[in-house]
Design an enzyme around this catalytic site. Structure first.
Site, PDB file in Angstrom:
ATOM      1  N   LYS A 215       0.899   4.704   6.727  1.00 42.45           N
ATOM      2  CA  LYS A 215       0.056   5.499   5.823  1.00 42.45           C
ATOM      3  C   LYS A 215       0.537   6.945   5.787  1.00 42.45           C
ATOM      4  CE  LYS A 215      -2.848   2.195   4.931  1.00 42.45           C
ATOM      5  NZ  LYS A 215      -2.888   1.593   3.625  1.00 42.45           N
TER       6      LYS A 215
ATOM      7  N   SER B 288       0.798  -1.224   0.000  1.00 42.84           N
ATOM      8  CA  SER B 288       0.000   0.000   0.000  1.00 42.84           C
ATOM      9  C   SER B 288       0.836   1.282   0.000  1.00 42.84           C
ATOM     10  CB  SER B 288      -0.971   0.026   1.178  1.00 42.84           C
ATOM     11  OG  SER B 288      -0.295   0.303   2.378  1.00 42.84           O
TER      12      SER B 288
END
Length: 177
Positions: free
Chosen positions: A100, A58
């Site tokens: 993230k 990700s």
């Protein structure tokens, strides 16, 4: 006896000192030192720098699958996360953490249109995003005490990504590099 040697072994003093440093006799003082170093190491690597093994895609290409990094726990001790910061988020306990990027802060409106991130209606330049999918997400306002996070790998469908608003208390820290 030649000068500069140890009286017991006829080994030069430097060798003797190195041997005693790396292979000390296990006496009480040695065990106390060893315990203090072990305790300091455990505290340092559980409270200050947490080792991370990055699993997943990700955050590619910024952080690659299978690599290691460190979470700097004190990064947000005296400051708040800012736009563009890469943070470590506690997902499930301290064993499962997500890496993230913060894209919006409390009060910001965030949306995706045809893969382009919009903050407060304005497109954001994201040089770290290499591939984009057709992400479409209606505008939403980030609540107080939260940040909006998303991974850098936007080349996968939006349904396969973990992203969204996160309580700031769940942020463990920032990555070291």
């Amino acid at each position: 006896m030649p000068q500069g040697t140890d009286t017991d072994t006829d080994i030069p003093m430097a060798d003797s000192l190195l041997r005693r440093f790396f292979l000390p006799k296990p006496n009480r003082f040695f065990l106390l030192r060893l315990s203090a170093v072990a305790l300091a190491t455990v505290l340092f690597f559980t409270q200050v720098l947490i080792p991370l093994r990055i699993e997943g895609y990700s955050m590619e290409p910024t952080y690659r699958n299978g690599t290691f990094n460190l979470c700097w726990r004190w990064r947000y001790l005296l400051s708040e996360p800012r736009h563009g910061d890469v943070v470590v988020i506690r997902f499930a306990g301290r064993r499962v953490m997500l890496l993230k990027r913060v894209v919006a802060l409390a009060g910001d409106s965030v949306a995706f249109r045809e893969g382009v991130l919009l903050i407060n209606g304005q497109p954001v330049t994201e040089p770290y995003v290499r591939m984009r999918s057709n992400w479409n997400l209606e505008p939403r306002t980030v609540a107080a005490g939260k940040v909006y996070v998303v991974g850098d790998n936007r080349g996968v469908p939006i349904e396969r990504h973990h992203f969204g608003q996160v309580d700031q208390e769940r942020i463990m820290g920032g990555v070291l590099w």
